[in-house]
Write a protein that holds these residues in place. Structure first.
Motif, PDB file in Angstrom:
ATOM      1  N   ALA A  95       0.805  -1.218   0.000  1.00 33.26           N
ATOM      2  CA  ALA A  95       0.000   0.000   0.000  1.00 33.26           C
ATOM      3  C   ALA A  95       0.838   1.269   0.000  1.00 33.26           C
ATOM      4  O   ALA A  95       0.395   2.306  -0.521  1.00 33.26           O
ATOM      5  N   ALA A  96       2.028   1.228   0.572  1.00 33.54           N
ATOM      6  CA  ALA A  96       2.857   2.429   0.707  1.00 33.54           C
ATOM      7  C   ALA A  96       3.633   2.766  -0.553  1.00 33.54           C
ATOM      8  O   ALA A  96       4.291   3.812  -0.606  1.00 33.54           O
ATOM      9  N   ILE A  97       3.583   1.919  -1.567  1.00 41.09           N
ATOM     10  CA  ILE A  97       4.431   2.113  -2.745  1.00 41.09           C
ATOM     11  C   ILE A  97       3.815   3.029  -3.800  1.00 41.09           C
ATOM     12  O   ILE A  97       4.486   3.907  -4.319  1.00 41.09           O
ATOM     13  N   PRO A  98       2.539   2.891  -4.173  1.00 45.40           N
ATOM     14  CA  PRO A  98       2.008   3.691  -5.286  1.00 45.40           C
ATOM     15  C   PRO A  98       1.754   5.152  -4.915  1.00 45.40           C
ATOM     16  O   PRO A  98       1.481   5.492  -3.761  1.00 45.40           O
ATOM     17  N   GLY A  99       1.821   5.985  -5.926  1.00 40.43           N
ATOM     18  CA  GLY A  99       1.398   7.378  -5.835  1.00 40.43           C
ATOM     19  C   GLY A  99       0.561   7.717  -7.048  1.00 40.43           C
ATOM     20  O   GLY A  99       0.522   6.965  -8.020  1.00 40.43           O
ATOM     21  N   ASP A 100      -0.131   8.849  -6.989  1.00 39.22           N
ATOM     22  CA  ASP A 100      -1.007   9.265  -8.081  1.00 39.22           C
ATOM     23  C   ASP A 100      -0.399  10.414  -8.876  1.00 39.22           C
ATOM     24  O   ASP A 100       0.354  11.244  -8.341  1.00 39.22           O
ATOM     25  N   GLY A 101      -0.766  10.484 -10.151  1.00 39.64           N
ATOM     26  CA  GLY A 101      -0.308  11.568 -11.014  1.00 39.64           C
ATOM     27  C   GLY A 101      -0.802  11.346 -12.429  1.00 39.64           C
ATOM     28  O   GLY A 101      -1.341  10.281 -12.761  1.00 39.64           O
ATOM     29  N   ALA A 102      -0.635  12.338 -13.267  1.00 38.90           N
ATOM     30  CA  ALA A 102      -1.083  12.247 -14.662  1.00 38.90           C
ATOM     31  C   ALA A 102      -0.091  12.979 -15.556  1.00 38.90           C
ATOM     32  O   ALA A 102       0.624  13.885 -15.104  1.00 38.90           O
ATOM     33  N   ALA A 103      -0.059  12.580 -16.817  1.00 39.34           N
ATOM     34  CA  ALA A 103       0.845  13.228 -17.763  1.00 39.34           C
ATOM     35  C   ALA A 103       0.263  13.187 -19.162  1.00 39.34           C
ATOM     36  O   ALA A 103      -0.549  12.316 -19.497  1.00 39.34           O
ATOM     37  N   VAL A 104       0.700  14.142 -19.974  1.00 33.72           N
ATOM     38  CA  VAL A 104       0.225  14.287 -21.347  1.00 33.72           C
ATOM     39  C   VAL A 104       1.433  14.449 -22.263  1.00 33.72           C
ATOM     40  O   VAL A 104       2.376  15.171 -21.931  1.00 33.72           O
ATOM     41  N   GLY A 105       1.407  13.765 -23.401  1.00 34.65           N
ATOM     42  CA  GLY A 105       2.434  13.936 -24.412  1.00 34.65           C
ATOM     43  C   GLY A 105       1.820  14.377 -25.722  1.00 34.65           C
ATOM     44  O   GLY A 105       0.734  13.918 -26.088  1.00 34.65           O
ATOM     45  N   LEU A 106       2.474  15.273 -26.428  1.00 37.72           N
ATOM     46  CA  LEU A 106       2.010  15.761 -27.729  1.00 37.72           C
ATOM     47  C   LEU A 106       2.946  15.261 -28.818  1.00 37.72           C
ATOM     48  O   LEU A 106       4.152  15.516 -28.769  1.00 37.72           O
ATOM     49  N   LEU A 107       2.400  14.530 -29.787  1.00 42.64           N
ATOM     50  CA  LEU A 107       3.166  14.040 -30.925  1.00 42.64           C
ATOM     51  C   LEU A 107       2.741  14.797 -32.175  1.00 42.64           C
ATOM     52  O   LEU A 107       1.542  14.973 -32.425  1.00 42.64           O
ATOM     53  N   THR A 108       3.720  15.232 -32.961  1.00 46.30           N
ATOM     54  CA  THR A 108       3.433  15.998 -34.172  1.00 46.30           C
ATOM     55  C   THR A 108       4.223  15.454 -35.357  1.00 46.30           C
ATOM     56  O   THR A 108       5.236  14.769 -35.178  1.00 46.30           O
ATOM     57  N   LYS A 109       3.763  15.790 -36.541  1.00 41.42           N
ATOM     58  CA  LYS A 109       4.511  15.483 -37.757  1.00 41.42           C
ATOM     59  C   LYS A 109       5.533  16.599 -37.952  1.00 41.42           C
ATOM     60  O   LYS A 109       5.250  17.639 -38.550  1.00 41.42           O
ATOM     61  N   SER A 110       6.718  16.387 -37.409  1.00 40.99           N
ATOM     62  CA  SER A 110       7.775  17.391 -37.472  1.00 40.99           C
ATOM     63  C   SER A 110       9.084  16.727 -37.077  1.00 40.99           C
ATOM     64  O   SER A 110       9.098  15.581 -36.634  1.00 40.99           O
ATOM     65  N   ASP A 111      10.182  17.463 -37.243  1.00 39.61           N
ATOM     66  CA  ASP A 111      11.479  16.965 -36.775  1.00 39.61           C
ATOM     67  C   ASP A 111      11.901  17.684 -35.506  1.00 39.61           C
ATOM     68  O   ASP A 111      13.071  17.772 -35.176  1.00 39.61           O
ATOM     69  N   GLU A 112      10.902  18.181 -34.764  1.00 37.29           N
ATOM     70  CA  GLU A 112      11.163  18.965 -33.566  1.00 37.29           C
ATOM     71  C   GLU A 112      11.944  18.169 -32.529  1.00 37.29           C
ATOM     72  O   GLU A 112      12.948  18.627 -32.000  1.00 37.29           O
ATOM     73  N   SER A 113      11.468  16.991 -32.195  1.00 39.35           N
ATOM     74  CA  SER A 113      12.160  16.069 -31.284  1.00 39.35           C
ATOM     75  C   SER A 113      11.846  14.660 -31.767  1.00 39.35           C
ATOM     76  O   SER A 113      10.989  13.977 -31.213  1.00 39.35           O
ATOM     77  N   PRO A 114      12.525  14.226 -32.819  1.00 39.71           N
ATOM     78  CA  PRO A 114      12.130  13.004 -33.518  1.00 39.71           C
ATOM     79  C   PRO A 114      12.217  11.736 -32.680  1.00 39.71           C
ATOM     80  O   PRO A 114      13.147  11.552 -31.893  1.00 39.71           O
ATOM     81  N   ILE A 115      11.227  10.880 -32.866  1.00 47.30           N
ATOM     82  CA  ILE A 115      11.236   9.543 -32.278  1.00 47.30           C
ATOM     83  C   ILE A 115      12.074   8.665 -33.203  1.00 47.30           C
ATOM     84  O   ILE A 115      11.706   8.435 -34.360  1.00 47.30           O
ATOM     85  N   LEU A 116      13.194   8.177 -32.710  1.00 44.13           N
ATOM     86  CA  LEU A 116      14.159   7.482 -33.564  1.00 44.13           C
ATOM     87  C   LEU A 116      13.811   6.021 -33.784  1.00 44.13           C
ATOM     88  O   LEU A 116      14.043   5.478 -34.864  1.00 44.13           O
TER      89      LEU A 116
END
Length: 336
Positions: free
Chosen positions: A163-184
């Protein structure tokens, strides 16, 4: 020719309620599992507020993106992929409610219920495939971990070492058609023979949807813990090494390694296996606990905000899910 797809931005949210390990220590029962390395508690974790929904958490997580991407960036989001650890809407999941809250009507709306702690990478893989092969303009990937403050604080569950291990949180990622930060490159492997080994149980036993006296919690045995430790230690370095091989770099040359964070032992073993020094393997475990699917993006977002990710950095995201039925890794050339 396929378009280049980038992880253009990441933002996150942690609930305001910051809970210390003392909260669980005062309820903890003794037993063999209490001393197991799997359940060595972090100093803090965050818990969702009563009545706080996944859509509430996502709305808070996405707020920084409006400042950086502009007020109308959601107008080009044709793909929305969501993962919610504990959906508040039965059957349909949280995706539709999140889309409604954000005021978007994407052509692709996917509620992804597997992927576990490696789901952020899995969502990147799916979103990248859609962007490369359709006219979709951009994708939003959303992961919400919201069961720590709702499941693990129940009076029968909070006494357990887990019970002491988990924590809560949320995150969002934005993917675009660009070479801004390419996924290799992305590596994802399913090991379905282990899918049934992450079990939810109660005492007395019942199906999770059936009414009863005992509160639901994860079922751990000493044998199961040993197997999960062995699998997790192996498969995360394996998928990361495969990505490194395909993009032609040594794992020791990674500028940043960001993993999920089940416990301190996994974190240490993974960076040792990949020969990445501790300062290049950030984690939020002591402050946030195990954030499950939100762990990778929350940790990365914090590292970026703290100035630990220089423009041009080669970043590896890697993790595994559940009892080891899925693992994934991806390399991104982060340009900031």
């Amino acid at each position: 020719m396929k378009p280049v797809v980038s992880l253009a931005d990441v933002s996150s949210y942690l609930p305001k309620d910051r809970v210390s390990a003392d909260y669980f220590a005062k309820y903890a029962e003794s037993g063999a599992q209490a001393s197991n390395v799997m359940f060595k508690a972090p100093a803090f974790r965050h818990h969702v507020a009563p009545g706080e929904t996944p859509a509430d958490m996502v709305e808070a997580a996405i707020a920084p993106l409006f400042e950086r991407q502009g007020a109308d960036f959601l107008d080009e989001v044709d793909v929305l992929i969501t993962h919610t650890q504990l959906p508040d809407l039965g059957i349909v999941g949280s995706g539709g409610d999140i889309a409604h809250r954000l005021g978007i009507n994407p052509e692709w709306l996917i509620d992804l219920h597997n992927g576990g702690c490696a789901v952020f990478v899995y969502m990147m893989k799916i979103a990248k495939q859609i962007l490369e092969t359709t006219s979709a303009r951009s994708a939003l990937i959303v992961t919400t971990q919201n069961c720590a403050g709702q499941v693990f604080t129940q009076d029968q569950v909070r006494t357990l070492p887990q019970a002491a291990i988990p924590g809560d949180g949320a995150a969002v990622g934005l993917l675009t058609k660009s070479d801004e930060s390419p996924i290799l490159d992305i590596e994802a492997i399913h090991l379905p023979q282990y899918a049934g080994q992450m079990t939810v149980m109660a005492d007395p036993p019942r199906k999770y949807w059936e009414a009863g006296e005992g509160q639901m919690h994860l079922g751990f045995t000493e044998s199961k813990i040993a197997k999960v430790l062995a699998r997790g230690n192996r498969i995360v370095p394996e998928v990361a090494a495969q990505v490194c091989k395909r993009i032609g770099v040594k794992s020791s040359d990674l500028d940043l390694l960001v993993t999920n964070q089940p416990n301190r032992l996994f974190l240490r073993n993974w960076r040792d296996a990949l020969q990445v020094p501790k300062e290049r393997h950030p984690d939020t475990f002591e402050d946030c606990g195990n954030l499950f699917g939100a762990g990778i993006p929350v940790t990365f977002d914090r590292a970026v905000r703290e100035g630990k990710v220089a423009p041009g950095s080669l970043v590896m995201f890697a993790g595994f899910a559940h009892a080891g039925d899925f693992a994934a890794a991806t390399a991104v050339r982060w340009k900031g």
